[in-house]
Design a protein around this motif. Structure first.
Motif, PDB file in Angstrom:
ATOM      1  N   VAL A  99       8.072  -7.705  -2.504  1.00  0.00           N
ATOM      2  CA  VAL A  99       6.642  -7.617  -2.805  1.00  0.00           C
ATOM      3  C   VAL A  99       6.019  -9.008  -2.833  1.00  0.00           C
ATOM      4  O   VAL A  99       4.939  -9.240  -2.268  1.00  0.00           O
ATOM      5  N   PHE A 102       5.891 -10.333   0.687  1.00  0.00           N
ATOM      6  CA  PHE A 102       4.871  -9.629   1.451  1.00  0.00           C
ATOM      7  C   PHE A 102       3.475 -10.093   1.041  1.00  0.00           C
ATOM      8  O   PHE A 102       2.567 -10.206   1.874  1.00  0.00           O
ATOM      9  N   ILE A 108      -2.674  -9.877   3.894  1.00  0.00           N
ATOM     10  CA  ILE A 108      -2.565  -8.885   2.823  1.00  0.00           C
ATOM     11  C   ILE A 108      -3.709  -9.032   1.827  1.00  0.00           C
ATOM     12  O   ILE A 108      -4.265  -8.045   1.338  1.00  0.00           O
ATOM     13  N   LEU A 111      -6.918  -7.096   2.655  1.00  0.00           N
ATOM     14  CA  LEU A 111      -6.886  -5.642   2.825  1.00  0.00           C
ATOM     15  C   LEU A 111      -7.524  -4.938   1.625  1.00  0.00           C
ATOM     16  O   LEU A 111      -7.549  -5.488   0.516  1.00  0.00           O
ATOM     17  N   LEU A 115      -4.628   0.175   0.258  1.00  0.00           N
ATOM     18  CA  LEU A 115      -3.741  -0.068   1.391  1.00  0.00           C
ATOM     19  C   LEU A 115      -2.759  -1.185   1.082  1.00  0.00           C
ATOM     20  O   LEU A 115      -1.563  -1.086   1.413  1.00  0.00           O
ATOM     21  N   ALA A 116      -3.227  -2.259   0.438  1.00  0.00           N
ATOM     22  CA  ALA A 116      -2.345  -3.371   0.084  1.00  0.00           C
ATOM     23  C   ALA A 116      -1.261  -2.916  -0.892  1.00  0.00           C
ATOM     24  O   ALA A 116      -0.089  -3.281  -0.750  1.00  0.00           O
ATOM     25  N   PHE A 118      -0.098   0.157  -1.258  1.00  0.00           N
ATOM     26  CA  PHE A 118       0.816   1.046  -0.541  1.00  0.00           C
ATOM     27  C   PHE A 118       1.823   0.259   0.295  1.00  0.00           C
ATOM     28  O   PHE A 118       3.029   0.540   0.274  1.00  0.00           O
ATOM     29  N   LEU A 119       1.350  -0.749   1.016  1.00  0.00           N
ATOM     30  CA  LEU A 119       2.239  -1.547   1.866  1.00  0.00           C
ATOM     31  C   LEU A 119       3.250  -2.325   1.033  1.00  0.00           C
ATOM     32  O   LEU A 119       4.426  -2.422   1.407  1.00  0.00           O
ATOM     33  N   CYS A 120       2.820  -2.858  -0.096  1.00  0.00           N
ATOM     34  CA  CYS A 120       3.738  -3.611  -0.952  1.00  0.00           C
ATOM     35  C   CYS A 120       4.794  -2.695  -1.574  1.00  0.00           C
ATOM     36  O   CYS A 120       5.970  -3.069  -1.682  1.00  0.00           O
ATOM     37  N   CYS A 122       5.916   0.029  -0.229  1.00  0.00           N
ATOM     38  CA  CYS A 122       6.835   0.347   0.873  1.00  0.00           C
ATOM     39  C   CYS A 122       7.804  -0.809   1.125  1.00  0.00           C
ATOM     40  O   CYS A 122       8.997  -0.583   1.358  1.00  0.00           O
ATOM     41  N   ALA A 123       7.295  -2.040   1.055  1.00  0.00           N
ATOM     42  CA  ALA A 123       8.155  -3.201   1.271  1.00  0.00           C
ATOM     43  C   ALA A 123       9.246  -3.274   0.214  1.00  0.00           C
ATOM     44  O   ALA A 123      10.422  -3.535   0.522  1.00  0.00           O
ATOM     45  N   THR A 187      -3.173  -6.397  -4.878  1.00  0.00           N
ATOM     46  CA  THR A 187      -1.920  -5.648  -4.907  1.00  0.00           C
ATOM     47  C   THR A 187      -1.503  -5.273  -6.321  1.00  0.00           C
ATOM     48  O   THR A 187      -0.488  -4.596  -6.502  1.00  0.00           O
TER      49      THR A 187
END
Length: 350
Positions: A99, A102, A108, A111, A115-116, A118-120, A122-123, A187
């Motif tokens: 995280v 990322f 990032i 964003l 969305l930010a 969610f992506l973090c 997932c990472a 995030t």
């Protein structure tokens, strides 16, 4: 006197087993409190008051329970399929580091927050998956015991995190303290209670428990994972693809542990340091066993442990008893739970 295996283990017996185990652990821990010269009932009352008696205590208890639910789920999912994941601590740290790494990507920060986040998340989950897939690959390819490899990878992961937070990812504004650069504001998880540390990660953990329960109870994957845990040879004979099933289990288990680390950074700390986890990964094993590997039971076991850890601090200040009594009580719960699980499978005959 001899032990005779039960033909059937009743549902009521399985429900009463963890309750009896916790009660026995509290009785034994109460003896230790009495030996220390304190009133046992007063000590336990102070523990409950410390966890539920104030807005701060209640929020801290739920904050502490959040990563315990996720690491408990990680252990429960793996153990049910007889994949012995002892590496949740390392997966937790690697998920947290992913995280932070990322978040260092300039794009990032620009964003939208959902969305930010969610992506973090997932990472972090993917980082945890990778760390568990390594020992599973060694088991499937060379027959290496994953207990040893997943345990040793904890130290590798933590040392790697230490190297990164003291080197390439070190925060130049931390006055020499070994911590990573903070994650971007977009995030960070929203707070559930103002002026507390309680964050939306608790909701994610509760949803994760429900999803894992549904996967295990209502899907073909859950049936295959349970079959692989009960008898791998019989499952393979029945046509269960053991390798593919265990890979899926590893992705789910490691992903949950990595997600716990990601949520801890995004909800509580805001950065990564080597003291991020007070052994959340190892505590997850105890949580899973107390819950009898039941995903919904993991929630209750995590709350019990969180109450003990948070409430013991208040009790310690009031009575002068070391707060380590919480660690002793949780450890005793594991031992008594093992005895209780044995008694659900066997009865005593004279």
């Amino acid at each position: 006197m001899r032990f005779e295996r039960r033909e059937h283990s009743s549902t009521m017996l399985n429900i009463l087993a963890p309750i009896g185990a916790i009660a026995a652990a509290l009785i034994i821990a109460g003896m230790l409190i009495a030996i220390a010269g304190a009133n046992v009932f007063e000590a336990y009352a102070l523990i409950v008051k410390g966890a539920f008696g104030s807005r701060l205590g209640f929020s801290e208890m739920l904050t502490r329970a959040t990563p315990l639910i996720l690491t408990g789920l990680a252990a429960a999912v793996a153990f049910r399929a007889r994949l012995w994941n002892i590496g949740a601590e390392g997966q937790f740290y690697l998920g947290a580091l992913a995280v932070a790494a990322f978040g260092m990507i300039p794009a990032i920060a620009s964003l939208p927050a959902p969305l930010a986040i969610f992506l973090c998340l997932c990472a972090g989950a993917i980082a945890g998956m990778v760390l568990l897939l390594l020992p599973l690959g060694l088991r499937l390819k060379f027959g290496v015991d994953e207990v040893v490899t997943s345990l040793l990878l904890n130290f590798v992961a933590i040392l790697f995190v230490s190297m990164m937070v003291e080197g390439a990812m070190k925060d130049p504004l931390a006055f020499g303290w070994p911590q990573s650069v903070p994650v971007p504001d977009n995030t960070l998880l929203p707070k559930l209670m103002e002026r507390t540390r309680l964050h939306a990660g608790l909701l994610y953990a509760l949803v994760a428990a429900i999803v894992v329960w549904w996967l295990q109870a209502r899907t073909v994957f859950g049936l295959r994972a349970r079959a692989a845990g009960l008898s791998p040879r019989a499952a393979a004979f029945a046509g269960v693809p053991l390798g593919r099933t265990l890979i899926t289990v590893a992705c789910l288990s490691g992903g949950l542990a990595g997600l716990a680390g990601a949520i801890e950074v995004m909800g509580v700390k805001g950065y990564v340091s080597t003291d991020l986890s007070p052994s959340y990964g190892y505590s997850g094993i105890i949580i899973a066993m107390l819950a009898n590997l039941n995903p919904i039971g993991v929630i209750g076991a995590a709350l019990f442990s969180a109450v003990m850890f948070v409430g013991a601090d208040s009790m310690s200040r009031a009575l002068g008893i070391p707060s380590y009594i919480a660690d002793v009580t949780v450890a005793l719960s594991l031992l008594t739970m093992l005895v209780a699980l044995f008694l659900t499978q066997y009865r005593i005959r004279t």
